[in-house]
Design an enzyme around this catalytic site. Structure first.
Site, PDB file in Angstrom:
ATOM      1  N   HIS A 126       0.820  -1.208   0.000  1.00 36.82           N
ATOM      2  CA  HIS A 126       0.000   0.000   0.000  1.00 36.82           C
ATOM      3  C   HIS A 126       0.855   1.260   0.000  1.00 36.82           C
ATOM      4  CE1 HIS A 126      -3.658   2.322   0.833  1.00 36.82           C
ATOM      5  NE2 HIS A 126      -2.978   2.971   1.756  1.00 36.82           N
TER       6      HIS A 126
ATOM      7  N   HIS B 144     -10.614   2.909  -1.422  1.00 41.64           N
ATOM      8  CA  HIS B 144     -10.771   2.298  -0.105  1.00 41.64           C
ATOM      9  C   HIS B 144     -11.507   0.985  -0.300  1.00 41.64           C
ATOM     10  CE1 HIS B 144     -10.070   4.772   3.814  1.00 41.64           C
ATOM     11  NE2 HIS B 144      -8.971   4.655   3.100  1.00 41.64           N
TER      12      HIS B 144
END
Length: 702
Positions: free
Chosen positions: A36, A84
């Site tokens: 990430h 998200h």
């Protein structure tokens, strides 16, 4: 907390340190080295993307939170896309809402005022779970965007069973700032104070690591952050007010303080005094303070003499703000608690994870024969598919006119348009195509850039910058990794062809269902452009339909093939045709020759006709004028690129101009005010029930 570090990576850490790291240090490395945050499995290939250009001010430079391009008159456009996905699968309301909040903070970290949001949502079938996901995702986005006063001006909503367990929630944001006032996210000198605004709580613990592995369904709710848009509004307003008083700004996103401090230091060092961090709960451990991803927090690098004035602005709103440490010359990141070391690691170690290049193998593609389907059956199935119905129920949840700059509103055109402070019109569009990517990720990478370029052309705009979001399964699976590599190659090739710099982006791996099956490859691009000359304002009225471009018999990777199976050929992206056709459309807009236009993409020619039919008009088409294939299903449902459908009173002008430019354009039919029906050659297909479904499906299904 589950660490995502491999055994090899852990050995590297031990070897560099010459000791066993503390628990807090493992968590620190785990956050910084997560997929990430580090892009360790993608960075090698991302370097091929074009990131420079005459208008680029800030691009894919390490640790910058957003890209920026010059839009004239001393102004810069700041652009960013984020997702998200994993949080939205667990808690769709907060997952989606915090996605909006996070990207807004990325924009304000440049000192830019957010002016527009786009949301690109992909969910699975609308069973009970799917309905719950979609309703809460839409509610979360609307809750945050409406509360902070930033309009959601456009987006996408797509339905595919590949997303049943792992929805994709992409949010893009555009902001505007004086180009001389852009604030960096990194520092260049020691001695600056680190100032933190906002409370730190327990939510979002290990969020970066959570986003870097497949969903397990076990104890993951704590990794989802909680949204507070009213605190977010304070953060936005005060940050923009103090932007000129600080040296650097960074949002506390994935990895919390661990990542924000390390990336802001940018190879220098930092000392953070954790006992000074404002806490929502007194019992947070020092380790949790470091990696908490509580939202609505910002980190500022401030000259010592400016600390009090910066914090005073937040305290006017009773918002916590504290001096928590400093930037140091020694290249080491140190977290202390009451003077005792909690974690102490070299900056180079944290910022230099081992890069991965995984084995890659192209998946064999079975070329199935084309399906024979009755045209009436095909029209009904394709035109009633959820991907093509009106999305009014979704965008009606958003305040898309707040700020009064929205010019082309959701549902009015292929691109959103907002007016900039300098009077120019900014067009924005996000595009992805999971069906084509599942067939050929390279062609898909080119195609989504080309489609975004065409979509901007429909309002009279030409692209100037894009950001991408690359969403795939586990990169350690050879077929997944090959698709990723191919998609990047396609995006890079098309961006270079159109001379559009990629000024930012994101990579999201480990998007899989509960059985470990990867989602269809879903790279997405968001393109921004400026209107050249006149702005197109679509209106449907009686007139002639002109199809620009050639229709090939390319049905594999289309909505038609998703519904009926079968295949045929995959659409090849012919970038020169996209460019020339777009030039013709922009020329037609500026010369007043177009009353309505749309690019031909999802659902093919039939899909492009649907918005006209939905307005209560009849369409008469001569299939012999749709050239390039003799297959009637191909004529109606092929998604070949380089095509536009234009409604005009002067079809001869288009045919003449197209001939001069070296492309095809033919008058294929007429639009009349005669009720909703499609007449194809000598066969009439009533459209009343399809139009009813177009307007009622989404709200009725939820």
């Amino acid at each position: 907390m589950i660490l995502t570090l491999s055994k090899t990576e852990m050995e590297v850490v031990r070897r560099v340190l010459g000791r066993e790291p503390k628990e807090a240090e493992w968590k620190l490395v785990d956050a910084l080295w997560s997929e990430h945050c580090s892009y360790k499995s993608s960075k090698v290939f991302l370097r091929s993307l074009p990131s420079t250009g005459p208008n680029v001010i800030m691009s894919v430079e390490d640790w910058q939170d957003a890209g920026a391009v010059d839009v004239g008159d001393g102004l810069a456009l700041v652009l960013k896309v984020e997702s998200h996905n994993h949080p939205s699968a667990i808690d769709p309301f907060n997952g989606a809402a915090t996605g909006v909040g996070g990207i807004l903070r990325d924009i304000i970290s440049k000192g830019a005022k957010p002016i527009a949001l786009l949301d690109m949502i992909r969910v699975g079938k609308l069973d009970d779970k799917g309905k719950w996901l979609l309703k809460n995702i839409i509610s979360g986005i609307g809750f945050y965007g409406n509360s902070v006063g930033v309009p959601v001006v456009g987006g996408e909503l797509s339905f595919d069973e590949t997303y049943n367990d792992n929805p994709l929630v992409d949010v893009a944001c555009a902001g505007i700032v004086s180009k001389d006032s852009i604030v960096p996210s990194v520092v260049r000198e020691p001695g600056l104070r680190l100032v933190l605004a906002g409370f730190t709580g327990l939510d979002g613990l290990g969020g970066a690591s959570f986003a870097s592995r497949k969903l397990s369904g076990m104890d993951e709710i704590g990794a989802v952050q909680i949204a507070d848009p009213f605190a977010g509004k304070i953060i936005i307003d005060v940050t923009l007010e103090i932007a000129k008083e600080v040296e650097a700004i960074k949002d506390l996103g994935g990895g919390g303080l661990a990542v924000a401090v390390t990336e802001m230091a940018n190879g220098l060092g930092a000392v953070v005094n954790l006992e000074r961090v404002p806490l929502r709960f007194e019992y947070l451990s020092p380790e949790d303070i470091i990696i908490s991803e509580t939202q609505e927090r910002m980190l500022f690098a401030v000259k010592p003499e400016k600390v009090e004035s910066v914090c005073a602005k937040f305290r006017e709103y009773n918002y916590p703000c504290e001096d928590i440490g400093e930037i140091t010359a020694e290249p080491k990141v140190r977290f202390l608690y009451n003077g005792e070391p909690v974690a102490e690691l070299p900056s180079d170690l944290l910022l230099s994870p081992p890069l991965n290049v995984w084995p890659a193998e192209r998946k064999p593609r079975k070329r199935e024969p084309e399906r024979e389907v009755a045209l009436g059956e095909a029209l009904r199935a394709v035109l009633t598919h959820p991907d093509l119905v009106s999305k009014e129920w979704a965008y009606s949840q958003f305040d898309y006119e707040v700020g009064t700059s929205t010019v082309v509103k959701p549902g009015q055109g292929d691109s959103a348009v907002v007016e900039l402070p300098n009077g120019k019109y900014l067009a924005l569009k996000g595009d992805a195509n999971q069906d084509l990517c599942a067939e050929d990720a390279y062609e898909c990478g080119k195609a989504i850039v080309a489609e975004a370029y065409r979509n901007l052309a429909t309002v009279g705009a030409r692209g100037i910058a894009l950001v991408d979001h690359l969403q795939f399964g586990d990169p350690r699976k050879p077929h997944v990794y090959q698709d990723f590599i191919d998609a990047v190659r396609g995006i890079s090739e098309a961006s270079k062809f159109f001379s559009i710099p990629v000024v930012g982006g994101k990579v999201s791996f480990h998007n899989e269902d509960k059985n470990g099956n990867p989602i269809k490859p879903t790279p997405l691009v968001v393109m921004a452009g400026l209107v050249e000359g006149k702005l197109a304002r679509n209106r449907v009225e009686e007139g002639d339909l002109v199809l620009i471009g050639e229709t090939r018999n390319e049905l594999a990777g289309t909505l038609f093939s998703r519904i009926f199976g079968g295949g045929g050929e995959v659409a090849k992206t012919r970038l020169m045709e996209d460019l020339i056709a777009s030039n013709l459309v922009i020329k037609g807009i500026n010369e007043g020759k177009i009353t309505w236009n749309k690019d031909v993409s999802k659902g093919g020619l039939a899909g492009a006709l649907l918005p006209i039919l939905a307005k209560g008009f009849s369409v008469r088409i001569s299939s012999s004028q749709v050239i390039g294939t003799s297959n009637l299903l191909g004529k109606m449902f092929s998604e070949s690129g380089g095509r536009f459908l234009v409604l005009t009173s002067d079809p001869q002008w288009f045919m003449y101009q197209a001939g001069r430019m070296g492309i095809q354009a033919l008058a294929i039919g007429k639009v009349t005010k005669d009720g909703s029906k499609l007449v194809l050659d000598y066969e009439t297909f009533p459209m009343d029930s399809i139009v009813e479904n177009y307007y009622s499906f989404l709200e009725g299904s939820l």
